[in-house]
Design an enzyme around this catalytic site. Sequence first.
Site, PDB file in Angstrom:
ATOM      1  CB  CYS A 121      26.445  15.605  38.668  1.00  0.00           C
ATOM      2  SG  CYS A 121      27.513  16.345  38.829  1.00  0.00           S
ATOM      3  CG  HIS A 138      26.255  11.616  36.551  1.00  0.00           C
ATOM      4  ND1 HIS A 138      24.919  12.680  36.178  1.00  0.00           N
ATOM      5  CD2 HIS A 138      27.203  12.318  36.561  1.00  0.00           C
ATOM      6  CE1 HIS A 138      25.387  13.972  36.072  1.00  0.00           C
ATOM      7  NE2 HIS A 138      27.389  13.715  36.472  1.00  0.00           N
ATOM      8  CD  GLU A 165      21.967  11.292  35.986  1.00  0.00           C
ATOM      9  OE1 GLU A 165      22.251  10.217  37.486  1.00  0.00           O
ATOM     10  OE2 GLU A 165      22.797  12.298  36.021  1.00  0.00           O
TER      11      GLU A 165
END
Length: 194
Positions: free
Chosen positions: A78, A174, A176
């Site tokens: 991002c 994302h 994560e």
Amino acid sequence: MRVGVLALQGDVAEHRATLDALGVEAVDVRRPADLDSLAGLIMPGGESTAIAHLLGTSGLRSVLGERLETGLPVFGTCAGMILLASEVVDGRADQWCYSRLDIAVRRNGYGRQVASFETTLEVSGLGTVPGVFIRAPRVLSWGPHVEVLASHDHGDGPVPVLVRQGSAWASAFHPELTGDTRVHGLFVSSLTDR
Ligand code: GLN
């Protein structure tokens, strides 16, 4: 294997947790010396303008630029994708980027915070992966050396959302934030230990 996480701003803890889950040692990178003996670096999501500002004040901006030029493997998510791009559209007037990836991106290219969304993505070699997009950059164009590993069709045709150019990787989403470690696993498995 030690993998750095640029720890100036953004979702650093989530990247660390994902590396932990993969059994990879995560190292916070806050100053130039932290870049030593890393197998790779993750540039997290957050606010690209804030991270860019802190790269300047921390003394990391030029040192990291040199490391990226000499082949330090990197994965930007991002805001990290924005920082690795060659061109940023709708950035701040003074917005700069590392040009490590031959891509042009539009900042907040899927709309503002309220237009954030979740979807599923087909990633080359992995299959279906959750995709969380939060004020994500939108890839506008990409060069011939950029490999597209996943695309998303937001209603107006497929647009790359996970790309790789040699040892530089970036996602508009994302990985994560999902608890699914496989995208990080792809990056980590491409690293040679050092
Ligand atoms: N829109 C943000 C920026 O320009 C990126 C958002 C994110 O990383 N979730 O930096």
